[in-house]
Design a protein around this motif. Structure first.
Motif, short mmCIF file in Angstrom:
data_model
loop_
_atom_site.label_atom_id
_atom_site.label_comp_id
_atom_site.label_asym_id
_atom_site.label_seq_id
_atom_site.Cartn_x
_atom_site.Cartn_y
_atom_site.Cartn_z
N PRO A 153 0.97 -1.37 0.00
CA PRO A 153 -0.16 -0.27 0.64
C PRO A 153 0.78 1.17 -0.09
N ARG A 154 0.79 1.72 -0.84
CA ARG A 154 1.34 3.69 -0.81
C ARG A 154 0.28 5.10 0.28
N VAL A 186 4.26 -0.34 4.12
CA VAL A 186 3.49 0.42 3.51
C VAL A 186 4.89 1.70 2.81
N ASN A 204 3.86 -0.54 8.41
CA ASN A 204 2.77 -0.30 9.84
C ASN A 204 2.34 -1.12 10.95
N ASP A 232 6.95 -3.28 -6.51
CA ASP A 232 6.94 -1.89 -6.14
C ASP A 232 8.00 -1.77 -5.41
#
Length: 486
Positions: A33-34, A81, A95, A184
């Motif tokens: 997640p960003r 994250v 996170n 990512d």
């Protein structure tokens, strides 16, 4: 029964391998997640705030009240994250999600992360509003915090304790941050953007020009030359390409183009991934020149300037110079130090280097800087007289042999010993004469000597007639002929 058991175990093994492949594939393809901002959040209706913690007193624990359950901390989950703010490089953050039951004896939580790679720690103190926590006594609360910045592939140890710190009321967990293989992380994190290197060699000036592309343009970039052993060791100073520079290239001087000479580049950020280009790794010819002979110890040595998988042999260069026959018991393998003691300095004694790319022969004594010995023969009646000459004191052995193969000559009689300046006579029988018969001589006062051979021995014997019934006149010429080899 045994066959069924084997088949069952085989099927289990296949399923385990498939499961491992799926797990590895998922770890590389997992979407991270960003976020644009990091912070703290608690369950709805619970007011909380955080601040960096440096309270050393909370390191010491106290006995928990009897009314406080040791399982008041319910769970802790850790993930990664990516924080990306427009105009700035992206960064990785932990996170951390935890849950606990509120209690009047608890004022908050202390969450800490410790890098097991660097031993650096960071902590935050989460506090709950006192009035609200009393009213919500016993209620399960979710806490989420994602402001601990971490590096690629870091090994992290995370702890969650109560404030005050009650003994045995604690949760901890180890966590591995994703590496650059994750799609990512590899795409957004500067440490993984190693760049692309292109080069040009100016041999006359001994300069390698390096152009860098595919990296963050506003970041500085380092480029250096290095020799790749177990690590890549510096060759001179590294160059810096400034992020503000329009031209993304540098020129690096070198002293010699070796197979282990590499170009290395990396972003000027902590723990940046490095990229290496080793364009000369197959050009191994230059490695075979570093041969050194010590006349005082009669030692012949070779030490490579780069690591290389090679087999080294001493060999005898044939008279036609198109083949070098291995000398027995002289084979050595690198990285063992290649050193030969008590070596004959004959011009035909050479070193042979063999790799996957082929073989190379170097003859360190071929240019005549060191004294060489000579062997010559003369045929007299039914005997072969063998002479040895040498500028230094030397001892030799000589025998008659049958050369059945290129690299071997089988003995046909006993060995004869002789010193330099002397000669030895060898009686030849009719069976010992022929085109494959050789006189072989070598030095015996050294450990490694070149065996020299004089072949195609012609003998003459009284009473032997040719064609017309009388001894052949040509035999006189052959009996008095002399052969020499050096």
């Amino acid at each position: 029964m045994q066959l069924e058991l084997k088949e069952f175990l085989r099927m289990i093994n296949i399923h385990v391998q498939i499961l491992l492949i799926i797990l590895l594939w998922n770890s590389d393809c997992q979407i991270i997640p960003r976020i644009e901002e990091c912070g703290l959040s608690c369950s709805q209706g619970v007011h909380c705030k955080s601040k960096p913690s440096s309270d050393i007193f909370n390191s010491f624990c106290h006995d928990a009240p009897t009314s406080l359950s040791s399982t008041i901390l319910k769970s802790m989950k850790i993930s990664t994250v990516i924080k990306c703010v427009p105009g700035s490089p992206c960064s990785l953050h932990l996170n951390i999600k935890g849950s606990l039951s509120l209690d009047e004896n608890i004022r908050g939580l202390e969450i800490c992360s410790l890098s097991l790679d660097t031993q650096q720690s960071q902590c935050t103190n989460v506090r709950f509003a006192r009035k609200k926590s009393k009213m919500l006594n016993g209620k399960k609360v979710q806490v989420q915090f994602n402001c601990f910045e971490v590096n690629v592939a870091q090994h992290i140890y995370v702890t969650m304790k109560t404030v005050p710190n009650y003994c045995d009321v604690k949760m901890s967990q180890e966590y591995y941050v994703e590496d650059c293989k994750n799609s990512d992380v590899g795409k957004y994190i500067p440490a993984c953007l190693a760049g692309k290197l292109d080069y040009n060699v100016e041999r006359a000036r001994k300069i390698i020009s390096v152009n860098v592309s595919n990296f963050l343009r506003d970041q500085d970039y380092y480029v250096r030359l290095c020799h790749k052993w177990f690590t890549c060791e510096d060759v001179g100073q590294f160059a810096v390409i400034k992020g503000k520079d329009t031209l993304k290239s540098v020129s690096l001087k070198y002293s010699q183009l070796l197979p282990c000479l590499c170009i290395e580049g990396w972003l000027a950020v902590p723990d940046a991934r490095r990229i290496q280009l080793c364009p000369f790794e197959n050009d191994t010819k230059v490695l075979w020149d570093n041969i050194v002979y010590n006349p005082a110890t009669q030692t012949l040595a070779w030490e490579p300037a780069c690591p290389v998988l090679v087999t080294v042999n001493l060999c005898r260069l044939t008279k036609s110079n198109d083949h070098c026959e291995d000398i027995q018991n002289s084979s050595k393998h690198f990285p063992e130090k290649v050193k030969y003691s008590r070596v004959d300095t004959h011009p035909r004694l050479c070193m042979k280097f063999t790799t996957k790319q082929g073989s190379w022969v170097k003859c360190p004594f071929a240019h005549g800087e060191f004294p060489a010995w000579k062997m010559r023969t003369a045929a007299v009646a039914d005997q072969i007289q063998v002479f040895f000459t040498s500028q230094t004191k030397a001892h030799f052995s000589v025998l008659v042999c049958n050369k059945t193969q290129l690299a071997s000559c089988d003995s046909l009689g006993m060995h004869h010993s002789v010193s330099a300046g002397d000669s030895v006579s060898i009686t030849m029988s009719q069976e010992m004469c022929g085109s494959t018969i050789c006189i072989q001589g070598w030095r015996t006062d050294v450990d490694y000597s070149v065996p020299l051979q004089i072949c195609d021995i012609h003998c003459g014997f009284r009473g032997h007639t040719y064609g017309n019934g009388s001894p052949a006149k040509a035999m006189t010429h052959r009996m008095k002929s002399m052969h020499s080899l050096h």
